[in-house]
Design a protein around this motif. Structure first.
Motif, mmCIF file in Angstrom:
data_model
loop_
_atom_site.group_PDB
_atom_site.id
_atom_site.type_symbol
_atom_site.label_atom_id
_atom_site.label_comp_id
_atom_site.label_asym_id
_atom_site.label_seq_id
_atom_site.Cartn_x
_atom_site.Cartn_y
_atom_site.Cartn_z
ATOM 1 N N PHE A 207 0.824 -1.235 -0.117
ATOM 2 C CA PHE A 207 0.107 0.015 0.007
ATOM 3 C C PHE A 207 0.862 1.134 0.193
ATOM 4 C CE2 PHE A 207 -3.331 -2.998 1.717
ATOM 5 C CZ PHE A 207 -4.169 -2.779 0.680
ATOM 6 N N LYS A 208 2.044 1.136 0.740
ATOM 7 C CA LYS A 208 2.772 2.088 0.629
ATOM 8 C C LYS A 208 3.626 2.691 -0.848
ATOM 9 C CE LYS A 208 5.857 2.764 4.114
ATOM 10 N NZ LYS A 208 6.745 2.391 5.129
ATOM 11 N N THR A 209 3.444 1.401 -1.544
ATOM 12 C CA THR A 209 4.146 1.575 -2.980
ATOM 13 C C THR A 209 2.984 1.935 -3.847
ATOM 14 O OG1 THR A 209 5.591 -0.169 -2.656
ATOM 15 C CG2 THR A 209 4.997 0.207 -4.951
ATOM 16 N N LEU A 210 1.720 1.528 -3.299
ATOM 17 C CA LEU A 210 0.740 2.003 -4.340
ATOM 18 C C LEU A 210 0.458 3.676 -4.141
ATOM 19 C CD1 LEU A 210 -1.518 0.408 -5.763
ATOM 20 C CD2 LEU A 210 -2.914 0.479 -3.682
ATOM 21 N N LYS B 212 3.762 8.648 -5.679
ATOM 22 C CA LYS B 212 3.481 9.451 -6.681
ATOM 23 C C LYS B 212 3.011 9.364 -7.994
ATOM 24 C CE LYS B 212 4.385 14.386 -8.122
ATOM 25 N NZ LYS B 212 5.670 15.358 -8.263
ATOM 26 N N LYS B 213 3.968 8.607 -8.519
ATOM 27 C CA LYS B 213 3.926 8.152 -10.157
ATOM 28 C C LYS B 213 2.854 7.035 -10.263
ATOM 29 C CE LYS B 213 8.801 9.154 -11.628
ATOM 30 N NZ LYS B 213 9.752 8.569 -12.050
ATOM 31 N N ILE B 214 2.719 6.284 -9.509
ATOM 32 C CA ILE B 214 1.766 5.131 -9.487
ATOM 33 C C ILE B 214 0.029 5.742 -9.185
ATOM 34 C CG2 ILE B 214 0.606 3.146 -8.403
ATOM 35 C CD1 ILE B 214 3.602 2.295 -7.835
ATOM 36 N N LEU B 215 0.109 6.719 -8.449
ATOM 37 C CA LEU B 215 -1.065 7.542 -8.240
ATOM 38 C C LEU B 215 -1.512 8.377 -9.388
ATOM 39 C CD1 LEU B 215 -1.070 8.893 -4.540
ATOM 40 C CD2 LEU B 215 -2.762 7.360 -5.582
ATOM 41 N N ILE B 216 -0.346 9.048 -10.059
ATOM 42 C CA ILE B 216 -0.911 9.541 -11.439
ATOM 43 C C ILE B 216 -1.244 8.821 -12.450
ATOM 44 C CG2 ILE B 216 0.331 10.849 -13.069
ATOM 45 C CD1 ILE B 216 2.161 12.454 -10.945
ATOM 46 N N SER B 217 -0.611 7.529 -12.552
ATOM 47 C CA SER B 217 -1.112 6.724 -13.633
ATOM 48 C C SER B 217 -2.562 6.186 -13.474
ATOM 49 C CB SER B 217 -0.096 5.606 -13.508
ATOM 50 O OG SER B 217 1.215 5.773 -13.610
ATOM 51 N N PHE B 218 -3.021 5.743 -12.038
ATOM 52 C CA PHE B 218 -4.284 5.389 -11.839
ATOM 53 C C PHE B 218 -5.167 6.675 -11.922
ATOM 54 C CE2 PHE B 218 -2.532 1.996 -8.875
ATOM 55 C CZ PHE B 218 -3.152 0.977 -9.553
ATOM 56 N N ILE B 219 -4.956 8.015 -11.747
ATOM 57 C CA ILE B 219 -5.635 8.759 -11.920
ATOM 58 C C ILE B 219 -5.856 9.159 -13.500
ATOM 59 C CG2 ILE B 219 -5.780 11.582 -12.064
ATOM 60 C CD1 ILE B 219 -4.378 11.069 -9.114
ATOM 61 N N PHE B 220 -4.791 9.065 -14.325
ATOM 62 C CA PHE B 220 -4.646 8.940 -15.672
ATOM 63 C C PHE B 220 -5.816 7.921 -16.106
ATOM 64 C CE2 PHE B 220 -3.181 7.558 -20.006
ATOM 65 C CZ PHE B 220 -3.345 8.512 -20.446
ATOM 66 N N MET B 221 -5.495 6.800 -15.554
ATOM 67 C CA MET B 221 -6.598 5.742 -16.137
ATOM 68 C C MET B 221 -7.999 6.042 -15.717
ATOM 69 S SD MET B 221 -4.430 2.072 -15.460
ATOM 70 C CE MET B 221 -3.094 2.673 -14.438
ATOM 71 N N PHE B 222 -8.495 6.415 -14.630
ATOM 72 C CA PHE B 222 -9.672 6.762 -14.373
ATOM 73 C C PHE B 222 -10.364 8.002 -15.072
ATOM 74 C CE2 PHE B 222 -12.400 9.354 -11.758
ATOM 75 C CZ PHE B 222 -13.485 8.349 -11.647
#
Length: 280
Positions: free
Chosen positions: A36-39, A42-52
Motif C-alpha cells: 500500500f505504501k508503494t501503491l 506519486k507516479k503510480i497515483l498519477i497513472s491511476f488518476i490518468f486511467m480513471f
C-alpha cells in the motif's frame, strides 16, 4: 445485493476469507503495508488518476450517444479494475514492444469473449458457487503450474480434461436456462452488457498509447538524471529537444531509449544533445 450475481458474491466472500487469513500472518501484514505504501507512490497515483480520467471520458461519450446508463456501472467498474488497469500494467511491463496494441485488440475480439460471457450469464445457487469456485481455481492453478513440465504431463492432461468437462457442463447449463427463459437473455440490455467491455477496451487503446508514451518518456528522463552530473539548464534543454523531436511518435521514443541509454546518461553539453537528436 441484487446488483451482483451469485458468482460475484461468492468471489467476494472467498476474497474476504483469504484477506482475513492473510492479515493474521505478521509477515504478510508487513508485505501488505509495503504494497500500500508503494501503491500511494506519486507516479503510480498519477497513472491511476490518468486511467480513471480516461475511462470517465469514454463513459461520458457512451452516455452522450445513449449507449451507457447507470445499469452498466457495475460492469464498468469490474472492467476498469480487472481489465483496464491490468491491460495498462501489462503494456508497460511486457518485454516485447512489437505489435502490442494489435495483441490487445485481438484479446478483446476473440471468440472466447462470447463464451466467457455466455458461461457467466447464468449462475448456480450461491452455496454451489461457493463450493465450485475454489475447485475450479485449484484446477486452473495446477494447469498453469504443470505447463511445459514433462514430469507432470499426466497431471496436465487431467487438468485439461477437467477444464473441458466443466466448460461443456457450463455451456449445457446455459442452454437449458436459455430454453426455459430466453426472453431475459435476448434483450437490448444483455447486448449492451456483452458489448460494453469490448467497446471500452477498444476506445481505451489511444489512452494506452499515451500511457506507454508517458512511461517511455519518464524512463528517458530518469536516464538523464543518472550518470555524469548535469546542470538544470542542460537537463531542461535536453528534455525540450527530445520532446520537440519525438512528440507523439512512440517508435522514435523507443529508439532513443533502446539505442542511446548510455549517451543519455553521459551528456556533457548542448552539442551532445544535438548529436543525440540528429541520430533520430
Amino acid at each position: 445485493m441484487g446488483i451482483f450475481n451469485n458468482r460475484e458474491i461468492a468471489s467476494g466472500i472467498w476474497l474476504l476469507i483469504i484477506f482475513i487469513f492473510m492479515i493474521r500472518k505478521k509477515d504478510i501484514r508487513h508485505s501488505l503495508k509495503q504494497f500500500f505504501k508503494t501503491l500511494f507512490n506519486k507516479k503510480i497515483l498519477i497513472s491511476f488518476i490518468f486511467m480513471f480520467i480516461s475511462t470517465a471520458i469514454i463513459v461520458l461519450f457512451l452516455y452522450h450517444i445513449n449507449f451507457w446508463d447507470i445499469s452498466l456501472l457495475k460492469d464498468t467498474i469490474i472492467w476498469f479494475l480487472f481489465s483496464g488497469i491490468v491491460t495498462c500494467v501489462n503494456a508497460i511491463t511486457s518485454r516485447s514492444d512489437k505489435n502490442k496494441l494489435k495483441k490487445i485488440i485481438y484479446e478483446n475480439l476473440k471468440v472466447l469473449i462470447l463464451i466467457e460471457f455466455i458461461i457467466n450469464y447464468y449462475t448456480f445457487p450461491l452455496i454451489i458457487e461457493l463450493i465450485v469456485m475454489p475447485i475450479i481455481t485449484v484446477i486452473f492453478l495446477l494447469d498453469v503450474f504443470t505447463d511445459n513440465k514433462e514430469k507432470y504431463s499426466s497431471v496436465k492432461k487431467l487438468m485439461k480434461t477437467l477444464q473441458t468437462v466443466i466448460g461443456f457442463f457450463l455451456i449445457y447449463y446455459f442452454i437449458s436456462n436459455l430454453v426455459s427463459s430466453y426472453q431475459g437473455f435476448i434483450s437490448y440490455n444483455t447486448l449492451k452488457s456483452f458489448l460494453l467491455p469490448i467497446i471500452l477496451s477498444l476506445f481505451f487503446l489511444p489512452f494506452i498509447y499515451l500511457f506507454l508514451l508517458y512511461a517511455k518518456y519518464d524512463m528517458i528522463f530518469i536516464r538523464l538524471k543518472m550518470g555524469s552530473s548535469k546542470s538544470k539548464e542542460l537537463t531542461k534543454y535536453a528534455k525540450k529537444e527530445i520532446i520537440k523531436t519525438c512528440l507523439l511518435n512512440l517508435n522514435k521514443v523507443k529508439k532513443l531509449l533502446k539505442g542511446n541509454a548510455a549517451k543519455l546518461m553521459h551528456i556533457q553539453n548542448k552539442e551532445d544533445v544535438d548529436e543525440l537528436i540528429s541520430s533520430l
